[in-house]
Motif scaffolding. Structure first.
Motif, PDB file in Angstrom:
ATOM      1  N   LEU A 197       0.834  -1.196   0.000  1.00  8.65           N
ATOM      2  CA  LEU A 197       0.000   0.000   0.000  1.00  8.65           C
ATOM      3  C   LEU A 197       0.870   1.248   0.000  1.00  8.65           C
ATOM      4  O   LEU A 197       1.967   1.253   0.568  1.00  8.65           O
ATOM      5  N   ASP A 198       0.394   2.278  -0.661  1.00 13.25           N
ATOM      6  CA  ASP A 198       1.054   3.574  -0.598  1.00 13.25           C
ATOM      7  C   ASP A 198       0.781   4.140   0.788  1.00 13.25           C
ATOM      8  O   ASP A 198      -0.292   4.674   1.055  1.00 13.25           O
ATOM      9  N   THR A 199       1.753   4.009   1.676  1.00  9.09           N
ATOM     10  CA  THR A 199       1.491   4.339   3.078  1.00  9.09           C
ATOM     11  C   THR A 199       1.166   5.808   3.289  1.00  9.09           C
ATOM     12  O   THR A 199       0.409   6.153   4.208  1.00  9.09           O
ATOM     13  N   ASP A 200       1.710   6.688   2.446  1.00 11.36           N
ATOM     14  CA  ASP A 200       1.395   8.109   2.593  1.00 11.36           C
ATOM     15  C   ASP A 200      -0.055   8.388   2.210  1.00 11.36           C
ATOM     16  O   ASP A 200      -0.813   8.986   2.973  1.00 11.36           O
ATOM     17  N   ALA A 201      -0.449   7.936   1.003  1.00 16.98           N
ATOM     18  CA  ALA A 201      -1.806   8.207   0.527  1.00 16.98           C
ATOM     19  C   ALA A 201      -2.839   7.440   1.343  1.00 16.98           C
ATOM     20  O   ALA A 201      -3.836   8.009   1.816  1.00 16.98           O
ATOM     21  N   VAL A 202      -2.610   6.143   1.535  1.00 22.14           N
ATOM     22  CA  VAL A 202      -3.576   5.335   2.266  1.00 22.14           C
ATOM     23  C   VAL A 202      -3.586   5.719   3.744  1.00 22.14           C
ATOM     24  O   VAL A 202      -4.634   5.732   4.390  1.00 22.14           O
ATOM     25  N   GLY A 203      -2.417   6.086   4.268  1.00 18.71           N
ATOM     26  CA  GLY A 203      -2.364   6.535   5.652  1.00 18.71           C
ATOM     27  C   GLY A 203      -3.242   7.748   5.883  1.00 18.71           C
ATOM     28  O   GLY A 203      -3.943   7.838   6.902  1.00 18.71           O
ATOM     29  N   ALA A 204      -3.223   8.693   4.942  1.00 18.35           N
ATOM     30  CA  ALA A 204      -4.066   9.882   5.057  1.00 18.35           C
ATOM     31  C   ALA A 204      -5.545   9.505   4.978  1.00 18.35           C
ATOM     32  O   ALA A 204      -6.387  10.061   5.700  1.00 18.35           O
ATOM     33  N   GLN A 205      -5.871   8.550   4.094  1.00 14.52           N
ATOM     34  CA  GLN A 205      -7.270   8.108   3.976  1.00 14.52           C
ATOM     35  C   GLN A 205      -7.742   7.412   5.251  1.00 14.52           C
ATOM     36  O   GLN A 205      -8.873   7.633   5.724  1.00 14.52           O
ATOM     37  N   VAL A 206      -6.887   6.582   5.811  1.00 22.72           N
ATOM     38  CA  VAL A 206      -7.229   5.868   7.038  1.00 22.72           C
ATOM     39  C   VAL A 206      -7.409   6.851   8.191  1.00 22.72           C
ATOM     40  O   VAL A 206      -8.354   6.735   8.996  1.00 22.72           O
ATOM     41  N   LEU A 207      -6.512   7.816   8.283  1.00 27.66           N
ATOM     42  CA  LEU A 207      -6.608   8.810   9.349  1.00 27.66           C
ATOM     43  C   LEU A 207      -7.894   9.621   9.226  1.00 27.66           C
ATOM     44  O   LEU A 207      -8.574   9.895  10.234  1.00 27.66           O
ATOM     45  N   ALA A 208      -8.266  10.001   7.998  1.00 28.28           N
ATOM     46  CA  ALA A 208      -9.513  10.733   7.784  1.00 28.28           C
ATOM     47  C   ALA A 208     -10.719   9.880   8.173  1.00 28.28           C
ATOM     48  O   ALA A 208     -11.688  10.377   8.766  1.00 28.28           O
ATOM     49  N   ALA A 209     -10.655   8.578   7.848  1.00 25.41           N
ATOM     50  CA  ALA A 209     -11.759   7.693   8.201  1.00 25.41           C
ATOM     51  C   ALA A 209     -11.880   7.538   9.706  1.00 25.41           C
ATOM     52  O   ALA A 209     -12.977   7.522  10.266  1.00 25.41           O
ATOM     53  N   ALA A 210     -10.736   7.405  10.400  1.00 25.06           N
ATOM     54  CA  ALA A 210     -10.758   7.280  11.852  1.00 25.06           C
ATOM     55  C   ALA A 210     -11.351   8.531  12.488  1.00 25.06           C
ATOM     56  O   ALA A 210     -12.133   8.443  13.471  1.00 25.06           O
ATOM     57  N   THR A 211     -11.027   9.689  11.955  1.00 22.89           N
ATOM     58  CA  THR A 211     -11.585  10.947  12.450  1.00 22.89           C
ATOM     59  C   THR A 211     -13.085  10.998  12.218  1.00 22.89           C
ATOM     60  O   THR A 211     -13.861  11.432  13.086  1.00 22.89           O
ATOM     61  N   ALA A 212     -13.534  10.532  11.044  1.00 23.80           N
ATOM     62  CA  ALA A 212     -14.965  10.528  10.726  1.00 23.80           C
ATOM     63  C   ALA A 212     -15.726   9.551  11.632  1.00 23.80           C
ATOM     64  O   ALA A 212     -16.833   9.854  12.084  1.00 23.80           O
ATOM     65  N   VAL A 213     -15.135   8.407  11.908  1.00 19.21           N
ATOM     66  CA  VAL A 213     -15.771   7.431  12.791  1.00 19.21           C
ATOM     67  C   VAL A 213     -15.900   8.003  14.202  1.00 19.21           C
ATOM     68  O   VAL A 213     -16.947   7.889  14.857  1.00 19.21           O
ATOM     69  N   ALA A 214     -14.829   8.648  14.677  1.00 17.96           N
ATOM     70  CA  ALA A 214     -14.886   9.259  16.009  1.00 17.96           C
ATOM     71  C   ALA A 214     -15.997  10.297  16.094  1.00 17.96           C
ATOM     72  O   ALA A 214     -16.745  10.352  17.085  1.00 17.96           O
ATOM     73  N   ALA A 215     -16.142  11.119  15.049  1.00 19.12           N
ATOM     74  CA  ALA A 215     -17.184  12.132  15.047  1.00 19.12           C
ATOM     75  C   ALA A 215     -18.573  11.498  15.032  1.00 19.12           C
ATOM     76  O   ALA A 215     -19.504  11.990  15.689  1.00 19.12           O
ATOM     77  N   ALA A 216     -18.723  10.383  14.304  1.00 21.19           N
ATOM     78  CA  ALA A 216     -20.023   9.729  14.220  1.00 21.19           C
ATOM     79  C   ALA A 216     -20.413   9.046  15.531  1.00 21.19           C
ATOM     80  O   ALA A 216     -21.609   8.897  15.824  1.00 21.19           O
ATOM     81  N   LEU A 217     -19.431   8.639  16.337  1.00 27.42           N
ATOM     82  CA  LEU A 217     -19.715   7.877  17.546  1.00 27.42           C
ATOM     83  C   LEU A 217     -19.763   8.731  18.806  1.00 27.42           C
ATOM     84  O   LEU A 217     -20.104   8.229  19.871  1.00 27.42           O
ATOM     85  N   ARG A 218     -19.418   9.996  18.704  1.00 30.95           N
ATOM     86  CA  ARG A 218     -19.450  10.856  19.897  1.00 30.95           C
ATOM     87  C   ARG A 218     -20.877  11.167  20.297  1.00 30.95           C
ATOM     88  O   ARG A 218     -21.742  11.311  19.482  1.00 30.95           O
TER      89      ARG A 218
END
Length: 218
Positions: A197-218
């Motif tokens: 995996l392209d760790t830079d590109a996919v890492g940014a996507q994963v981090l954005a998803a984790a942030t979105a999940v946190a916002a949805a579960l608060r």
């Protein structure tokens, strides 16, 4: 006819509830359990008040006393957690779907249960010819794999993505980031693929998803 129970002032009831919840959090944060004296000192109340809190909580299975008399979480807490898991999965699914399509890899939400990582929700990409089959409910040690290592990193406050290769499945590549800021939840969002995996590109996507999940579960 039995006499009605005494009516407690609203302020007293709220204080008792607050103390009971604080006691549960204290016990949850103490791997070796707490003595009644330790709990009383940390709550700033007397031992007798702690016993009055413990009795109803133990009756509902939220607390128990072990053979040494130390307070530990009861099975009732696990039952509540299991009932909450479908709600967690539902809240995370939109972000997981976006992540799977963006990364072209299987996306997952992993939570801590019994000291292990458990795949609570899994979404596979729709457009790839091949992808990793990752079973919902799969368990693994937190020390192995990107999902568990991201959770451990999150305990120290580190939010950045973690990548691993072949730790849970030979030839599998993983990238995950912790879900932070949701009280009472230890979790990570990640992807797993059969190719690097392209760790830079996919890492940014994963981090954005984790942030979105946190916002949805608060």
């Amino acid at each position: 006819m039995d006499p009605p129970p005494p009516v407690r002032p609203a302020g007293e009831t709220s204080q008792t509830l607050d103390r009971g919840l604080r006691l549960l959090h204290l016990v949850a944060d103490a791997p070796g359990g707490l003595t009644v004296t330790e709990a009383a000192n940390r709550l700033g109340i007397g031992r007798a008040a702690v016993y009055r809190l413990v009795t109803p909580l133990a009756g509902h299975g939220m607390l128990r006393r072990d053979t040494d008399g130390r307070l530990r979480l009861g099975a009732g807490v696990l039952q509540l957690a299991r009932r909450a898991q479908p709600l967690l999965a539902e809240g995370a699914l939109p972000a997981l779907r976006r992540l799977a399509e963006q990364a072209g890899a299987t996306a997952h939400l992993t939570v801590v249960e019994g000291g292990e990582g458990v795949a609570l929700a899994v979404v596979e990409p729709s457009w790839t010819s091949f992808h990793v089959a990752y079973r919902t409910g799969a368990r693994h040690p937190l020390e192995r794999g990107a999902a568990g290592q991201a959770i451990l990193a999150g305990r120290t406050g580190a939010a950045g993505p973690v990548s691993t290769v072949g730790e849970l499945q030979p030839g599998a590549y993983g990238v995950a980031a912790p879900v932070l800021g949701v009280p009472g939840l230890e979790a990570s969002v990640g992807v797993v693929a059969l190719a690097p995996l392209d760790t830079d590109a996919v890492g940014a996507q994963v981090l954005a998803a984790a942030t979105a999940v946190a916002a949805a579960l608060r």
